[in-house]
Design a protein around this motif. Structure first.
Motif, PDB file in Angstrom:
ATOM      1  N   ARG A  34       1.111  -1.068   0.324  1.00  7.09           N
ATOM      2  CA  ARG A  34      -0.161   0.380   0.521  1.00  7.09           C
ATOM      3  C   ARG A  34       0.969   0.866   0.118  1.00  7.09           C
ATOM      4  N   ASP A  35       1.758   1.159   1.037  1.00 11.09           N
ATOM      5  CA  ASP A  35       2.941   2.496   0.613  1.00 11.09           C
ATOM      6  C   ASP A  35       3.389   2.246  -0.767  1.00 11.09           C
ATOM      7  N   GLY A  36       3.690   2.000  -1.437  1.00 15.19           N
ATOM      8  CA  GLY A  36       4.206   1.614  -2.835  1.00 15.19           C
ATOM      9  C   GLY A  36       5.438   0.457  -2.904  1.00 15.19           C
ATOM     10  N   PRO A  37       5.697   0.602  -4.147  1.00 14.16           N
ATOM     11  CA  PRO A  37       6.665  -0.449  -4.625  1.00 14.16           C
ATOM     12  C   PRO A  37       7.768  -0.900  -3.308  1.00 14.16           C
ATOM     13  N   LYS A  38       7.951  -2.437  -3.655  1.00 12.81           N
ATOM     14  CA  LYS A  38       8.845  -3.107  -2.921  1.00 12.81           C
ATOM     15  C   LYS A  38       9.416  -3.817  -3.834  1.00 12.81           C
ATOM     16  N   ARG A  39      10.324  -3.795  -3.066  1.00 12.02           N
ATOM     17  CA  ARG A  39      11.572  -4.808  -3.683  1.00 12.02           C
ATOM     18  C   ARG A  39      11.089  -6.491  -3.023  1.00 12.02           C
ATOM     19  N   TYR A  40      12.057  -7.474  -3.759  1.00  8.90           N
ATOM     20  CA  TYR A  40      11.556  -8.628  -2.732  1.00  8.90           C
ATOM     21  C   TYR A  40      12.096  -8.937  -1.762  1.00  8.90           C
ATOM     22  N   GLY A  41      13.072  -8.455  -1.493  1.00 11.12           N
ATOM     23  CA  GLY A  41      13.621  -8.967  -0.166  1.00 11.12           C
ATOM     24  C   GLY A  41      13.606  -7.976   0.766  1.00 11.12           C
ATOM     25  N   GLU A  42      12.932  -6.994   0.368  1.00 15.53           N
ATOM     26  CA  GLU A  42      12.043  -5.845   1.686  1.00 15.53           C
ATOM     27  C   GLU A  42      10.724  -6.765   1.516  1.00 15.53           C
ATOM     28  N   LEU A  43      10.347  -6.774   0.644  1.00 12.74           N
ATOM     29  CA  LEU A  43       8.659  -8.005   1.528  1.00 12.74           C
ATOM     30  C   LEU A  43       9.127  -8.922   2.268  1.00 12.74           C
ATOM     31  N   LYS A  44      10.163  -9.817   1.949  1.00 10.74           N
ATOM     32  CA  LYS A  44      10.345 -10.965   2.593  1.00 10.74           C
ATOM     33  C   LYS A  44      10.786 -10.139   4.319  1.00 10.74           C
ATOM     34  N   ARG A  45      11.846  -9.476   3.849  1.00 12.22           N
ATOM     35  CA  ARG A  45      12.017  -8.613   5.752  1.00 12.22           C
ATOM     36  C   ARG A  45      10.199  -8.443   6.239  1.00 12.22           C
ATOM     37  N   LEU A  46       9.382  -8.380   5.487  1.00  9.89           N
ATOM     38  CA  LEU A  46       8.550  -7.306   6.118  1.00  9.89           C
ATOM     39  C   LEU A  46       7.298  -8.597   6.814  1.00  9.89           C
ATOM     40  N   ILE A  47       7.839  -9.410   5.705  1.00 12.71           N
ATOM     41  CA  ILE A  47       6.520 -10.398   6.051  1.00 12.71           C
ATOM     42  C   ILE A  47       7.001 -11.392   6.886  1.00 12.71           C
ATOM     43  N   GLN A  48       7.596 -11.726   7.498  1.00 13.47           N
ATOM     44  CA  GLN A  48       8.107 -12.319   9.122  1.00 13.47           C
ATOM     45  C   GLN A  48       7.627 -13.972   8.731  1.00 13.47           C
ATOM     46  N   GLY A  49       8.894 -14.869   8.948  1.00 10.49           N
ATOM     47  CA  GLY A  49       8.171 -16.129   8.714  1.00 10.49           C
ATOM     48  C   GLY A  49       7.760 -16.865   7.620  1.00 10.49           C
ATOM     49  N   VAL A  50       7.754 -16.124   6.195  1.00 16.58           N
ATOM     50  CA  VAL A  50       7.357 -16.903   4.730  1.00 16.58           C
ATOM     51  C   VAL A  50       8.892 -17.235   4.431  1.00 16.58           C
ATOM     52  N   SER A  51       8.450 -18.326   3.891  1.00 19.86           N
ATOM     53  CA  SER A  51       9.362 -19.088   3.080  1.00 19.86           C
ATOM     54  C   SER A  51       9.630 -18.834   1.886  1.00 19.86           C
ATOM     55  N   ASP A  52      11.149 -18.530   1.273  1.00 24.84           N
ATOM     56  CA  ASP A  52      10.554 -17.735  -0.256  1.00 24.84           C
ATOM     57  C   ASP A  52       9.999 -18.704  -1.316  1.00 24.84           C
ATOM     58  N   LYS A  53      10.185 -20.199  -1.041  1.00 25.53           N
ATOM     59  CA  LYS A  53       9.061 -20.763  -2.387  1.00 25.53           C
ATOM     60  C   LYS A  53       7.558 -19.861  -2.124  1.00 25.53           C
ATOM     61  N   VAL A  54       6.934 -20.097  -0.463  1.00 27.62           N
ATOM     62  CA  VAL A  54       5.895 -19.909  -0.888  1.00 27.62           C
ATOM     63  C   VAL A  54       5.841 -18.356  -1.470  1.00 27.62           C
ATOM     64  N   LEU A  55       6.467 -17.263  -0.556  1.00 26.82           N
ATOM     65  CA  LEU A  55       6.466 -15.735  -1.186  1.00 26.82           C
ATOM     66  C   LEU A  55       6.657 -15.518  -2.438  1.00 26.82           C
ATOM     67  N   ILE A  56       7.163 -16.359  -3.327  1.00 28.92           N
ATOM     68  CA  ILE A  56       7.546 -16.363  -4.805  1.00 28.92           C
ATOM     69  C   ILE A  56       6.490 -16.650  -5.162  1.00 28.92           C
ATOM     70  N   GLN A  57       5.508 -17.843  -5.055  1.00 36.14           N
ATOM     71  CA  GLN A  57       4.397 -18.065  -5.437  1.00 36.14           C
ATOM     72  C   GLN A  57       3.730 -17.582  -5.443  1.00 36.14           C
ATOM     73  N   GLN A  58       3.350 -16.895  -4.507  1.00 34.36           N
ATOM     74  CA  GLN A  58       2.139 -15.856  -3.745  1.00 34.36           C
ATOM     75  C   GLN A  58       2.529 -14.681  -4.674  1.00 34.36           C
ATOM     76  N   LEU A  59       3.875 -14.162  -4.674  1.00 31.72           N
ATOM     77  CA  LEU A  59       3.257 -13.009  -5.840  1.00 31.72           C
ATOM     78  C   LEU A  59       3.378 -13.672  -7.221  1.00 31.72           C
ATOM     79  N   LYS A  60       3.668 -14.468  -7.431  1.00 32.29           N
ATOM     80  CA  LYS A  60       2.723 -14.544  -8.729  1.00 32.29           C
ATOM     81  C   LYS A  60       1.487 -15.002  -9.070  1.00 32.29           C
ATOM     82  N   ASP A  61       1.011 -15.225  -7.558  1.00 32.49           N
ATOM     83  CA  ASP A  61      -0.552 -16.004  -7.975  1.00 32.49           C
ATOM     84  C   ASP A  61      -1.200 -14.228  -8.361  1.00 32.49           C
ATOM     85  N   LEU A  62      -0.658 -13.251  -7.410  1.00 29.25           N
ATOM     86  CA  LEU A  62      -0.980 -11.746  -7.409  1.00 29.25           C
ATOM     87  C   LEU A  62      -0.753 -11.713  -8.664  1.00 29.25           C
TER      88      LEU A  62
END
Length: 120
Positions: A34-62
């Motif tokens: 909501r606050d603006g574009p984010k790079r993958y690493g920034e999203l990964k830090r903000l969303i604590q506990g998510v694995s790379d595999k799951v975050l990548i898949q959920q980004l692809k789905d969205l």
């Protein structure tokens, strides 16, 4: 292809919304973008506990659901960022009241979860 009438048959729009935000991490992705574009690493830090595999898949789905736009800058080292589309912005704005509700009821929910987790 799903028609608008099929979406409304089961919850008048709620079914469509839940199909897009289904998954543990998708609402958080939308919230943090909501606050603006984010790079993958920034999203990964903000969303604590998510694995790379799951975050990548959920980004692809969205992205496939047209609520996220992925921009690849074709640079070395690679630089990619994610941003909300207008559709995604409206969905992220709809999530804010849920966040407010969770904040306002955090103490009660913590008590409920503790009791539920203590059950055999």
């Amino acid at each position: 292809m799903t028609t608008p009438s099929q979406i409304c048959d089961t919850g008048c729009g709620l079914n469509a919304t839940l199909r897009i935000i289904s998954g543990k991490w998708k609402p958080l992705v939308l919230f943090f973008l909501r606050d603006g574009p984010k790079r993958y690493g920034e999203l990964k830090r903000l969303i604590q506990g998510v694995s790379d595999k799951v975050l990548i898949q959920q980004l692809k789905d969205l992205e496939a659901d047209h609520v996220l736009a992925r921009t690849d800058y074709k640079e070395v080292p690679p630089r990619v960022d994610y941003a909300l589309t207008p559709l995604g912005r409206s969905l992220a704005d709809a999530i804010v009241p849920l966040c407010t509700w969770g904040t306002e009821n955090a103490a009660e929910m913590a008590s409920i979860f503790a009791k539920r987790d203590a059950l055999p």
